[in-house]
Design a protein around this motif. Structure first.
Motif, PDB file in Angstrom:
ATOM      1  N   VAL A   1       0.672  -1.330   0.047  1.00 30.77           N
ATOM      2  CA  VAL A   1       0.093  -0.133  -0.042  1.00 30.77           C
ATOM      3  C   VAL A   1       0.812   1.264   0.057  1.00 30.77           C
ATOM      4  N   LEU A   2       2.113   1.261   0.727  1.00 34.53           N
ATOM      5  CA  LEU A   2       2.857   2.391   0.954  1.00 34.53           C
ATOM      6  C   LEU A   2       3.704   2.698  -0.159  1.00 34.53           C
ATOM      7  N   VAL A   3       3.920   1.572  -1.202  1.00 41.77           N
ATOM      8  CA  VAL A   3       4.392   2.171  -2.515  1.00 41.77           C
ATOM      9  C   VAL A   3       3.594   2.129  -3.697  1.00 41.77           C
ATOM     10  N   SER A   4       2.102   2.221  -3.249  1.00 40.56           N
ATOM     11  CA  SER A   4       1.038   2.406  -4.352  1.00 40.56           C
ATOM     12  C   SER A   4       1.012   0.960  -5.197  1.00 40.56           C
ATOM     13  N   ILE A   5       1.362  -0.009  -4.887  1.00 41.51           N
ATOM     14  CA  ILE A   5       1.052  -1.125  -5.758  1.00 41.51           C
ATOM     15  C   ILE A   5      -0.556  -1.764  -5.215  1.00 41.51           C
ATOM     16  N   VAL A   6      -0.709  -1.446  -4.113  1.00 39.59           N
ATOM     17  CA  VAL A   6      -2.220  -1.865  -3.699  1.00 39.59           C
ATOM     18  C   VAL A   6      -2.795  -0.506  -3.318  1.00 39.59           C
ATOM     19  N   PRO A   7      -4.008  -0.074  -3.935  1.00 37.80           N
ATOM     20  CA  PRO A   7      -4.472   1.222  -3.787  1.00 37.80           C
ATOM     21  C   PRO A   7      -4.818   1.447  -1.971  1.00 37.80           C
TER      22      PRO A   7
ATOM     23  N   MET B   1      -2.144   8.766   3.963  1.00 32.59           N
ATOM     24  CA  MET B   1      -1.943   7.241   3.852  1.00 32.59           C
ATOM     25  C   MET B   1      -0.538   7.033   4.277  1.00 32.59           C
ATOM     26  N   VAL B   2       0.526   7.705   3.873  1.00 27.39           N
ATOM     27  CA  VAL B   2       1.903   7.437   4.264  1.00 27.39           C
ATOM     28  C   VAL B   2       1.838   7.390   5.921  1.00 27.39           C
ATOM     29  N   ARG B   3       1.098   8.403   6.708  1.00 27.50           N
ATOM     30  CA  ARG B   3       1.290   8.570   7.973  1.00 27.50           C
ATOM     31  C   ARG B   3       0.643   7.243   8.639  1.00 27.50           C
ATOM     32  N   PHE B   4      -0.551   6.613   8.243  1.00 27.30           N
ATOM     33  CA  PHE B   4      -1.369   5.974   8.662  1.00 27.30           C
ATOM     34  C   PHE B   4      -0.524   4.365   8.559  1.00 27.30           C
ATOM     35  N   GLU B   5       0.059   4.198   7.294  1.00 23.36           N
ATOM     36  CA  GLU B   5       0.743   3.201   6.824  1.00 23.36           C
ATOM     37  C   GLU B   5       1.954   3.011   7.576  1.00 23.36           C
ATOM     38  N   MET B   6       2.643   4.110   8.105  1.00 26.32           N
ATOM     39  CA  MET B   6       4.088   3.783   8.979  1.00 26.32           C
ATOM     40  C   MET B   6       3.647   3.481  10.251  1.00 26.32           C
ATOM     41  N   ILE B   7       2.681   4.110  10.629  1.00 20.12           N
ATOM     42  CA  ILE B   7       2.051   3.775  12.004  1.00 20.12           C
ATOM     43  C   ILE B   7       1.867   2.160  12.312  1.00 20.12           C
ATOM     44  N   SER B   8       0.836   1.742  11.162  1.00 24.90           N
ATOM     45  CA  SER B   8       0.699   0.432  11.019  1.00 24.90           C
ATOM     46  C   SER B   8       1.524  -0.598  11.024  1.00 24.90           C
ATOM     47  N   ILE B   9       2.488  -0.297  10.244  1.00 22.14           N
ATOM     48  CA  ILE B   9       3.777  -1.073  10.031  1.00 22.14           C
ATOM     49  C   ILE B   9       4.598  -1.352  11.102  1.00 22.14           C
ATOM     50  N   ALA B  10       4.594  -0.044  11.854  1.00 17.00           N
ATOM     51  CA  ALA B  10       5.614  -0.011  13.125  1.00 17.00           C
ATOM     52  C   ALA B  10       4.743  -0.748  14.171  1.00 17.00           C
ATOM     53  N   ILE B  11       3.455  -0.842  14.505  1.00 17.16           N
ATOM     54  CA  ILE B  11       2.636  -1.528  15.320  1.00 17.16           C
ATOM     55  C   ILE B  11       2.859  -2.961  14.985  1.00 17.16           C
ATOM     56  N   ASN B  12       2.688  -3.294  13.601  1.00 16.53           N
ATOM     57  CA  ASN B  12       2.398  -4.428  13.512  1.00 16.53           C
ATOM     58  C   ASN B  12       3.997  -5.560  13.837  1.00 16.53           C
TER      59      ASN B  12
ATOM     60  N   ILE C   1      -8.581   0.865  -0.080  1.00 13.74           N
ATOM     61  CA  ILE C   1      -9.019  -0.504   0.535  1.00 13.74           C
ATOM     62  C   ILE C   1      -8.610  -0.607   1.928  1.00 13.74           C
ATOM     63  N   VAL C   2      -7.849   0.352   2.440  1.00 10.60           N
ATOM     64  CA  VAL C   2      -7.532   0.074   3.862  1.00 10.60           C
ATOM     65  C   VAL C   2      -8.097   1.203   4.659  1.00 10.60           C
ATOM     66  N   TRP C   3      -7.988   1.154   6.101  1.00 11.99           N
ATOM     67  CA  TRP C   3      -8.404   2.116   7.102  1.00 11.99           C
ATOM     68  C   TRP C   3      -9.750   2.468   6.966  1.00 11.99           C
ATOM     69  N   GLY C   4     -10.857   1.588   6.440  1.00 15.33           N
ATOM     70  CA  GLY C   4     -12.074   1.584   6.365  1.00 15.33           C
ATOM     71  C   GLY C   4     -12.481   2.268   5.176  1.00 15.33           C
ATOM     72  N   GLY C   5     -11.653   2.750   4.156  1.00 12.89           N
ATOM     73  CA  GLY C   5     -11.963   3.486   3.123  1.00 12.89           C
ATOM     74  C   GLY C   5     -12.004   4.740   3.315  1.00 12.89           C
ATOM     75  N   ARG C   6     -11.377   5.326   4.354  1.00 15.29           N
ATOM     76  CA  ARG C   6     -11.739   6.527   4.999  1.00 15.29           C
ATOM     77  C   ARG C   6     -10.444   7.594   4.628  1.00 15.29           C
ATOM     78  N   LEU C   7      -9.294   6.989   4.127  1.00 15.83           N
ATOM     79  CA  LEU C   7      -8.173   8.157   3.756  1.00 15.83           C
ATOM     80  C   LEU C   7      -8.615   8.867   2.553  1.00 15.83           C
ATOM     81  N   THR C   8      -8.088  10.059   2.693  1.00 17.82           N
ATOM     82  CA  THR C   8      -8.357  10.861   1.596  1.00 17.82           C
ATOM     83  C   THR C   8      -7.312  11.390   0.808  1.00 17.82           C
ATOM     84  N   ASN C   9      -5.898  11.274   1.230  1.00 19.71           N
ATOM     85  CA  ASN C   9      -4.932  11.665   0.230  1.00 19.71           C
ATOM     86  C   ASN C   9      -3.664  10.819   0.652  1.00 19.71           C
ATOM     87  N   HIS C  10      -2.728  11.134  -0.405  1.00 19.46           N
ATOM     88  CA  HIS C  10      -1.480  10.178  -0.054  1.00 19.46           C
ATOM     89  C   HIS C  10      -0.477  10.653   1.252  1.00 19.46           C
ATOM     90  N   SER C  11      -0.621  11.712   1.611  1.00 23.54           N
ATOM     91  CA  SER C  11       0.252  11.985   2.872  1.00 23.54           C
ATOM     92  C   SER C  11      -0.543  11.384   4.080  1.00 23.54           C
TER      93      SER C  11
END
Length: 132
Positions: free
Chosen positions: A28-34, A49-60, A37-47
């Motif tokens: 998702v972070l490198v835009s291979i997956v849109p 998404m980057v914040r949320f995905e980095m947090i998600s990766i760190a937590i996982n 389809i994550v975070w309940g479909g509620r993300l509105t822009n690329h920046s």
């Protein structure tokens, strides 16, 4: 039930699933997956998404480390009580995530990640109940 669903089974289920989830979030972070389809479909822009995905990766990754420590794969001296507390929290977090996935506006997230987070919750609770 404990013989069928052993600590080892639960551990490997979590380790494999979380590893695949980290890989998915990297895609998702490198835009291979849109990112729609994550975070309940509620993300509105690329920046966002980057914040949320980095947090998600760190937590996982932290959760992967906790399970690896619990199973002895990762040899770190951490009090077992702390690991058990974190495992209970992880089980609760995955249970809440299951509810969130059920409420997702994205069908893919609802159909794929709801059973996955429920399975992770059950596995975490199984490890948290371990008496070793």
């Amino acid at each position: 039930m404990n013989k069928l669903f052993t600590k080892r089974t639960a551990s490997y289920c979590i380790l494999i699933t979380l590893s695949l989830i980290v890989l998915f979030h990297l895609l998702v972070l490198v835009s291979i997956v849109p990112f729609q389809i994550v975070w309940g479909g509620r993300l509105t822009n690329h920046s966002q998404m980057v914040r949320f995905e980095m947090i998600s990766i760190a937590i996982n990754l932290i959760m992967l480390a906790v399970v690896a420590i619990h199973t002895g794969i990762l040899k770190l001296r951490i009090k077992p009580l702390l690991i058990y507390i974190v495992l209970w929290c992880m089980g609760g977090l995955f249970l809440l995530n299951t509810i969130g996935n059920l409420l997702s506006i994205n069908t893919f997230e609802k159909m794929v990640f709801t059973p996955l987070t429920l399975l992770l919750s059950i596995c975490c609770f199984r490890l948290a109940l371990d008496k070793q």
